[in-house]
Design a protein around this motif. Sequence first.
Motif, PDB file in Angstrom:
ATOM      1  N   LYS A 292      39.337  35.276  18.554  1.00 32.14           N
ATOM      2  CA  LYS A 292      38.063  35.893  18.177  1.00 32.14           C
ATOM      3  C   LYS A 292      36.946  34.853  18.144  1.00 32.14           C
ATOM      4  O   LYS A 292      35.829  35.125  18.590  1.00 32.14           O
ATOM      5  CB  LYS A 292      38.209  36.592  16.824  1.00 32.14           C
ATOM      6  N   ARG A 293      37.250  33.642  17.659  1.00 34.24           N
ATOM      7  CA  ARG A 293      36.229  32.598  17.645  1.00 34.24           C
ATOM      8  C   ARG A 293      35.842  32.182  19.061  1.00 34.24           C
ATOM      9  O   ARG A 293      34.680  31.898  19.345  1.00 34.24           O
ATOM     10  CB  ARG A 293      36.727  31.388  16.860  1.00 34.24           C
ATOM     11  N   GLY A 294      36.838  32.124  19.943  1.00 34.20           N
ATOM     12  CA  GLY A 294      36.590  31.643  21.296  1.00 34.20           C
ATOM     13  C   GLY A 294      36.353  32.734  22.319  1.00 34.20           C
ATOM     14  O   GLY A 294      36.275  32.446  23.522  1.00 34.20           O
ATOM     15  N   HIS A 295      36.283  33.990  21.873  1.00 34.06           N
ATOM     16  CA  HIS A 295      36.075  35.123  22.774  1.00 34.06           C
ATOM     17  C   HIS A 295      37.144  35.150  23.875  1.00 34.06           C
ATOM     18  O   HIS A 295      36.846  35.309  25.061  1.00 34.06           O
ATOM     19  CB  HIS A 295      34.672  35.081  23.378  1.00 34.06           C
ATOM     20  N   LEU A 296      38.378  34.976  23.452  1.00 27.26           N
ATOM     21  CA  LEU A 296      39.527  34.982  24.347  1.00 27.26           C
ATOM     22  C   LEU A 296      40.422  36.172  24.043  1.00 27.26           C
ATOM     23  O   LEU A 296      40.314  36.797  22.985  1.00 27.26           O
ATOM     24  CB  LEU A 296      40.339  33.689  24.187  1.00 27.26           C
ATOM     25  N   LYS A 297      41.322  36.436  24.959  1.00 29.55           N
ATOM     26  CA  LYS A 297      42.403  37.377  24.706  1.00 29.55           C
ATOM     27  C   LYS A 297      43.579  36.627  24.099  1.00 29.55           C
ATOM     28  O   LYS A 297      43.729  35.418  24.277  1.00 29.55           O
ATOM     29  CB  LYS A 297      42.826  38.058  26.010  1.00 29.55           C
ATOM     30  N   VAL A 298      44.423  37.355  23.390  1.00 27.92           N
ATOM     31  CA  VAL A 298      45.693  36.810  22.897  1.00 27.92           C
ATOM     32  C   VAL A 298      46.769  37.173  23.903  1.00 27.92           C
ATOM     33  O   VAL A 298      46.870  38.335  24.330  1.00 27.92           O
ATOM     34  CB  VAL A 298      46.044  37.373  21.511  1.00 27.92           C
ATOM     35  N   TYR A 299      47.567  36.187  24.284  1.00 33.62           N
ATOM     36  CA  TYR A 299      48.660  36.427  25.231  1.00 33.62           C
ATOM     37  C   TYR A 299      49.995  36.125  24.547  1.00 33.62           C
ATOM     38  O   TYR A 299      50.156  35.086  23.896  1.00 33.62           O
ATOM     39  CB  TYR A 299      48.503  35.544  26.464  1.00 33.62           C
ATOM     40  N   VAL A 300      50.936  37.064  24.725  1.00 30.73           N
ATOM     41  CA  VAL A 300      52.272  36.913  24.161  1.00 30.73           C
ATOM     42  C   VAL A 300      53.248  36.863  25.339  1.00 30.73           C
ATOM     43  O   VAL A 300      53.548  37.887  25.955  1.00 30.73           O
ATOM     44  CB  VAL A 300      52.634  38.077  23.221  1.00 30.73           C
ATOM     45  N   PRO A 301      53.743  35.675  25.698  1.00 25.65           N
ATOM     46  CA  PRO A 301      54.606  35.553  26.879  1.00 25.65           C
ATOM     47  C   PRO A 301      55.987  36.157  26.643  1.00 25.65           C
ATOM     48  O   PRO A 301      56.297  36.615  25.529  1.00 25.65           O
ATOM     49  CB  PRO A 301      54.684  34.036  27.092  1.00 25.65           C
ATOM     50  N   PRO A 302      56.834  36.166  27.680  1.00 28.51           N
ATOM     51  CA  PRO A 302      58.170  36.738  27.503  1.00 28.51           C
ATOM     52  C   PRO A 302      58.916  36.110  26.338  1.00 28.51           C
ATOM     53  O   PRO A 302      58.807  34.911  26.072  1.00 28.51           O
ATOM     54  CB  PRO A 302      58.856  36.432  28.843  1.00 28.51           C
ATOM     55  N   GLY A 303      59.665  36.939  25.641  1.00 27.83           N
ATOM     56  CA  GLY A 303      60.443  36.480  24.498  1.00 27.83           C
ATOM     57  C   GLY A 303      60.656  37.606  23.516  1.00 27.83           C
ATOM     58  O   GLY A 303      60.133  38.708  23.678  1.00 27.83           O
ATOM     59  N   VAL A 304      61.446  37.314  22.496  1.00 24.12           N
ATOM     60  CA  VAL A 304      61.663  38.236  21.377  1.00 24.12           C
ATOM     61  C   VAL A 304      61.081  37.566  20.146  1.00 24.12           C
ATOM     62  O   VAL A 304      61.526  36.476  19.753  1.00 24.12           O
ATOM     63  CB  VAL A 304      63.154  38.552  21.177  1.00 24.12           C
ATOM     64  N   TYR A 305      60.086  38.196  19.547  1.00 24.87           N
ATOM     65  CA  TYR A 305      59.343  37.613  18.437  1.00 24.87           C
ATOM     66  C   TYR A 305      59.627  38.396  17.168  1.00 24.87           C
ATOM     67  O   TYR A 305      59.470  39.610  17.132  1.00 24.87           O
ATOM     68  CB  TYR A 305      57.841  37.629  18.732  1.00 24.87           C
ATOM     69  N   GLN A 306      60.038  37.689  16.141  1.00 23.32           N
ATOM     70  CA  GLN A 306      60.311  38.323  14.855  1.00 23.32           C
ATOM     71  C   GLN A 306      59.015  38.440  14.061  1.00 23.32           C
ATOM     72  O   GLN A 306      58.352  37.442  13.780  1.00 23.32           O
ATOM     73  CB  GLN A 306      61.342  37.500  14.073  1.00 23.32           C
ATOM     74  N   VAL A 307      58.670  39.673  13.715  1.00 29.77           N
ATOM     75  CA  VAL A 307      57.480  39.941  12.909  1.00 29.77           C
ATOM     76  C   VAL A 307      57.879  40.990  11.877  1.00 29.77           C
ATOM     77  O   VAL A 307      58.288  42.089  12.236  1.00 29.77           O
ATOM     78  CB  VAL A 307      56.307  40.442  13.765  1.00 29.77           C
ATOM     79  N   ASN A 308      57.734  40.667  10.607  1.00 30.84           N
ATOM     80  CA  ASN A 308      58.273  41.518   9.548  1.00 30.84           C
ATOM     81  C   ASN A 308      57.203  42.137   8.653  1.00 30.84           C
ATOM     82  O   ASN A 308      57.471  42.519   7.521  1.00 30.84           O
ATOM     83  CB  ASN A 308      59.250  40.710   8.688  1.00 30.84           C
ATOM     84  N   ARG A 309      55.997  42.231   9.168  1.00 28.95           N
ATOM     85  CA  ARG A 309      54.909  42.871   8.418  1.00 28.95           C
ATOM     86  C   ARG A 309      53.861  43.336   9.412  1.00 28.95           C
ATOM     87  O   ARG A 309      53.989  43.153  10.618  1.00 28.95           O
ATOM     88  CB  ARG A 309      54.299  41.893   7.418  1.00 28.95           C
ATOM     89  N   HIS A 310      52.794  43.924   8.875  1.00 31.65           N
ATOM     90  CA  HIS A 310      51.701  44.373   9.722  1.00 31.65           C
ATOM     91  C   HIS A 310      50.896  43.182  10.240  1.00 31.65           C
ATOM     92  O   HIS A 310      50.622  42.230   9.499  1.00 31.65           O
ATOM     93  CB  HIS A 310      50.746  45.275   8.947  1.00 31.65           C
ATOM     94  N   ILE A 311      50.496  43.277  11.501  1.00 27.51           N
ATOM     95  CA  ILE A 311      49.498  42.383  12.066  1.00 27.51           C
ATOM     96  C   ILE A 311      48.181  43.158  12.075  1.00 27.51           C
ATOM     97  O   ILE A 311      48.077  44.214  12.718  1.00 27.51           O
ATOM     98  CB  ILE A 311      49.878  41.942  13.496  1.00 27.51           C
TER      99      ILE A 311
END
Length: 689
Positions: A292-311
Amino acid sequence: MSRSITGAVARWAGGRPRPAAVAVAAMTAATVGLGVVLGGPVVADAAATAASTPVVTRAALTPSLVAGRGAAVGFAEQEAENAATNGTTIGPDRTAYTLPAEASGRKAVKLAPGQYVEFTLPAAANAINVRYSIPDAPNGGGITAPLNVTVNGANRSTMTLTSQYSWLYNQYPFSNDPNAGLLHPDWWITECACVPAATTPAPAITKPFRPNHFYDEQRLLLGRTYRAGDKVRLTVPAGSNAAWTAIDLLDSQLVGAPHVRLVAANVLAFGADPLGRRDSAGAFDKAIAFAKRGHLKVYVPPGVYQVNRHIIVDDVTIEGAGDWYTIIKGHEVALGTPAPDGSVHTGVGFYGKDASAGGSTNVHLSGFAIEGDVRERIDTDQVNGVGGAMSDSTIDGLYIRHTKVGLWFDGPMRNVKVTGNVIVDQIADGLNFHTGVTDSVVSGNFVRNSGDDALAMWSEKTADGRNTFDHNTVQTPVLANGIAIYGGTDNTVSNNLIADPIREGSAIQVGSRFGAEAFTGHLWITNNTTVRAGTYELNWNIGLGAIWFYALEKNIDADVQVVGDTFLDNTYNAIMLVSDFPVKDLYSITNVHFKDIKVDGTGTSVVSARVAGSASFQNVDARNVGAVGVNNCGSFHFTPAGSEFSLTDLGGNDGGGTTGPWLAPWELPNTITCDDRPPVVAPPAPSPW
């Protein structure tokens, strides 16, 4: 919807508890039996069932019968009952709480250890998805079991199947315990035709009581591309701990290369773990803040990511490498104290800010999978794949599985586009526009095995308006409806394909209920196809229509146009208009217009009217009608003047069944033709018109 239509105490109709004495009177006033609809296992021989060419279907139908309807998906559907097998074909059966009834097309193949089902690929593929069922653990909680996958007899891999996310029991909101007693002994029980708490002696209830939600699905990348004509064999190993494995279908797909975004806030740079060993929620938050600061997109490359709450997402774009490659997966986490919204758990999900805090805007999510860990239904929990409020936003190309609801939006909010997503194996809804969602589109999505309404607009407190559900495919909602519209203004339901609702719902419901604002303006229901719909309503003990209008809390009197729709192989009625018995003199249904409709096969009638009001019919063609064309009970006063519901014949209403033309002159304008218990005649399979 997440507040289910089921679990009501005894009532002729309705969504709120009523005293047992009133309930019994209502049930006595109007009940219809569930006729026997199909059934019986068939032992299949591999040589006899092997087809020279693969049978590709859509919603278990020949694709030409549903051309132009539903989502355009990247996979080919093949039903197990059309494949080569040495197992046992189960079904067809439409009786709730049975394994074949919840299968696509109401059939599946049941394998014992050592048996197989083999599919011939119809096109090049490097990935498959298997819809299956295996038994629960004796005391609930599920088991795991292997399934071997070979292609052309080689390249074996093993899938680990699980029943940890299936097998619910009992009354709403259901239990994971097959040995539990009634959750609500003060509710009407169809099985004993009584209210157990008011019955002496109390009846014995067979356990497990009302098992349901049997199926799950699992995907597998095959590691290389195979050609059309290659053989994919699914074999239950001889030593499997699952006494049986039911295979419903196989989807095969050619998955493209991973999407790469080089100039972006890559979550790996902020400490995300693509192996899923550590929780990556904090890394996602950092990547979002940096983007958001840099006016960029967020990229999530291949993988399995553990996330246990709301983003929490606002004014941000998050892209994955593709829903087969980027998997964001979390545990359900019990909260120490309930959250202000009543949640007692949290889990993986991407949430806009709450509408009371202004909501979020300019959120764009695409190209990843969200896999939750929800195994029980707690309606206060916010454990959905996507949630909150997000205006001027897009959600595209996600795969959402094992959350409570795939996407639950709490407005007011506007201009969200939900496109091209796959939503499967939910405990409750697939998607719900709740409270003031406007000017939004849900298009090209595929929803299978929702635990409640697959797609819903719920105008609670604030009306949804000017929304469109278009070209979506819905299959096998276990409970409630394929598409449900509860109040609202100027909404459209168009070009959808809805198949195999299981119980207590319809393919399409228009409902004045659940505290919804009134219908105003218009509601267009155009060019949809339903198949094997019109289910058994457990609490009323009657069969429903493929499309169901329900005036429970208010009149339905907006301009409703049902045009160009096709209702195929209806278990009971094609069209049903009904009110609740205690409010039958308060609410009516008027200003509904049916035009250019095709009805191919009804177990009972084309139209069932159990309400006061009227509807018009023009160019409604019907064939293979199992009972009288119009079952007109009106509001059950049976006055000398006739039914309180009138049908206006605008011409061109042709065809019928065993009793002659479905809309015969002697049924007009309001002749009473009421039959509470019409016999059910299983219609033939649909065919070209």
